[in-house]
Write a protein that holds these residues in place. Structure first.
Motif, PDB file in Angstrom:
ATOM      1  N   GLN A  93      -7.801   1.122  -0.459  1.00 15.40           N
ATOM      2  CA  GLN A  93      -6.931   0.977   0.460  1.00 15.40           C
ATOM      3  C   GLN A  93      -5.661  -0.205   0.084  1.00 15.40           C
ATOM      4  OE1 GLN A  93      -7.929   3.323   2.393  1.00 15.40           O
ATOM      5  NE2 GLN A  93      -9.830   2.968   1.301  1.00 15.40           N
ATOM      6  N   LEU A  94      -6.214  -1.041  -0.874  1.00 16.32           N
ATOM      7  CA  LEU A  94      -5.046  -2.227  -1.153  1.00 16.32           C
ATOM      8  C   LEU A  94      -4.159  -1.405  -2.080  1.00 16.32           C
ATOM      9  CD1 LEU A  94      -7.515  -5.191  -1.629  1.00 16.32           C
ATOM     10  CD2 LEU A  94      -6.259  -4.610   0.480  1.00 16.32           C
ATOM     11  N   ALA A  95      -4.810  -0.444  -2.798  1.00 17.49           N
ATOM     12  CA  ALA A  95      -4.133   0.250  -3.757  1.00 17.49           C
ATOM     13  C   ALA A  95      -2.941   1.078  -3.013  1.00 17.49           C
ATOM     14  CB  ALA A  95      -5.045   1.247  -4.607  1.00 17.49           C
ATOM     15  N   GLY A  96      -3.493   1.802  -2.111  1.00 14.29           N
ATOM     16  CA  GLY A  96      -2.450   2.492  -1.151  1.00 14.29           C
ATOM     17  C   GLY A  96      -1.114   1.728  -0.587  1.00 14.29           C
ATOM     18  N   ILE A  97      -1.572   0.285  -0.278  1.00 11.03           N
ATOM     19  CA  ILE A  97      -0.395  -0.606   0.154  1.00 11.03           C
ATOM     20  C   ILE A  97       0.475  -0.646  -0.956  1.00 11.03           C
ATOM     21  CG2 ILE A  97       0.155  -2.890   0.992  1.00 11.03           C
ATOM     22  CD1 ILE A  97      -2.578  -2.907   2.263  1.00 11.03           C
TER      23      ILE A  97
END
Length: 395
Positions: A93-97
């Motif tokens: 999810q942090l990668a998506g940001i």
């Protein structure tokens, strides 16, 4: 050249992960049997400091490369693949940001994630279009449900996708899990990966402000942003590889400490049985190339991300090939080793007190995430004509 972690004099994440894995392993069998929400173990992960591992240093994180994050996933999966799944999907999810968000969104969301030591969950499942988004002047209204929402129970924030019928396309956004109208249902009941908090998330007239939309409906993705699927696939690769390594080590330890040789072997110790040695040799050769390809795929992913907006579609495709190669072998290794181990260990090893069946159950459930045959198709196309995989949420 020193890594960013060494330059900042931060603790070694692999050492921290090893200690955390030991604590998780101590209760893994019991917790696997019980299922449910692993609140205490999630607290241990928060306390470890590893939730900020992939966040760039400019936002207060540790700035680790993805090869390091994947190594931590693998270490945790050897002990408890359900908790490794939670950890890996938090970082997804942090990668998506970082891949979808604007500079302002990245700074706001990632800085808060560090300061508040947030745990992120997933409600993005692209194949589930039951959550609908209706545009409004201030953003969107979300209604519907998302299945297979890994890490949603006990999360602070969620990554969400929703289908906009007017645009005939999906949006990708983030929301606090406590947002009015969001209801997380702890109803995950698979026979493996029992503590991944992967229930359904319901949205009842949820207001989504424009500021939290990472990718608007119909917005064309860049080659770099489509690397999110490769982060996801490589997390799964290392999850499967960790299961395979955990099963191998559990089998080896049992063979060394408790197994008895078959009477016809003519030896006093199970490790001197030539057929046992032969089988372990086969399993070792199943693991070794998988480790090498997984590590190489991690390096290629980091290199591609380092290209930034200059990354070409072909370069992105080469990463997808490397990840597919590693994932297919990791899939096979996890299933084969977690099954074959019982033929090596014998009937006594099926006792529930050992919990050895969890390796196979966890591997069997998670390797169904997306069909391996389509990975093999992509690799066949590449081998025959040099065609790289088309960017999708799974390739």
């Amino acid at each position: 050249m020193a890594s960013i972690l060494q330059q900042l004099h931060l603790p070694d994440p692999l050492a921290i992960a090893t200690a955390l894995a030991e604590r998780l392993a101590a209760t893994a069998v019991e917790r696997d049997r019980a299922g449910g929400h692993p609140a205490h173990e999630r607290a241990l992960m928060r306390e470890s400091g590893l939730l900020t591992l992939s966040i760039p240093a400019e936002f207060g994180g540790q700035g680790a490369d993805w090869a390091t994050v994947m190594a931590v996933v693998r270490l945790l999966a050897k002990a408890d693949s359900a908790l490794a799944h939670l950890f890996g999907f938090h970082h997804l999810q942090l990668a998506g940001i970082q891949l979808y968000g604007t500079k302002l969104q990245q700074r706001s969301l990632l800085t808060a994630a560090v300061r508040q030591n947030q745990f992120w969950g997933n409600a993005l499942n692209p194949l589930d279009k039951r959550t609908r988004a209706v545009a409004s002047p201030a953003g969107f209204t979300l209604d519907g449900v998302k299945s297979f929402s890994s890490g949603s129970v006990g999360s602070d924030w969620l990554t969400v996708s929703a289908w906009d019928e007017q645009a005939n396309a999906a949006l990708i956004a983030v929301l606090p899990t406590s947002q009015a109208g969001v209801h997380v249902e702890a109803d995950w009941d698979a026979f493996g990966q029992r503590q991944t908090d992967s229930g359904n998330v319901h949205f009842d007239r949820v207001h989504l402000p424009n500021a939290l939309v990472l990718q608007a409906p119909g917005q064309a993705p860049t080659a770099r942003s489509t690397l999110r699927s490769q982060v996801a696939q490589l997390i799964m690769t290392n999850l499967y590889l960790g299961i395979a390594q955990g099963a191998f080590e559990a089998a080896r330890d049992y063979t060394l400490e408790q197994a008895r040789p078959w009477f016809a072997a003519g030896v006093d110790d199970a490790i001197d049985d030539p057929f046992t040695q032969h089988r372990y040799g086969q399993l070792w050769l199943t693991l070794r190339p998988t480790v090498l390809l997984a590590d190489e795929a991690g390096r290629q992913l980091d290199a591609a991300l380092g290209r930034g907006d200059a990354l070409s579609a072909r370069e992105r495709g080469e990463v997808a090939v490397a990840v597919a190669e590693a994932k297919v072998l990791a899939h096979r290794a996890a299933i084969e080793i977690s099954n074959t181990m019982f033929e090596l260990l014998g009937a006594r090893a099926t006792s529930a007190r050992f919990g050895f069946d969890r390796f196979w159950r966890n591997a069997r459930v998670h390797t169904l995430h997306d069909p391996i045959d389509y990975k093999l198709r992509d690799l066949g196309r590449y081998a025959l004509s040099g065609r790289v995989p088309d960017p999708t949420p799974y390739s």
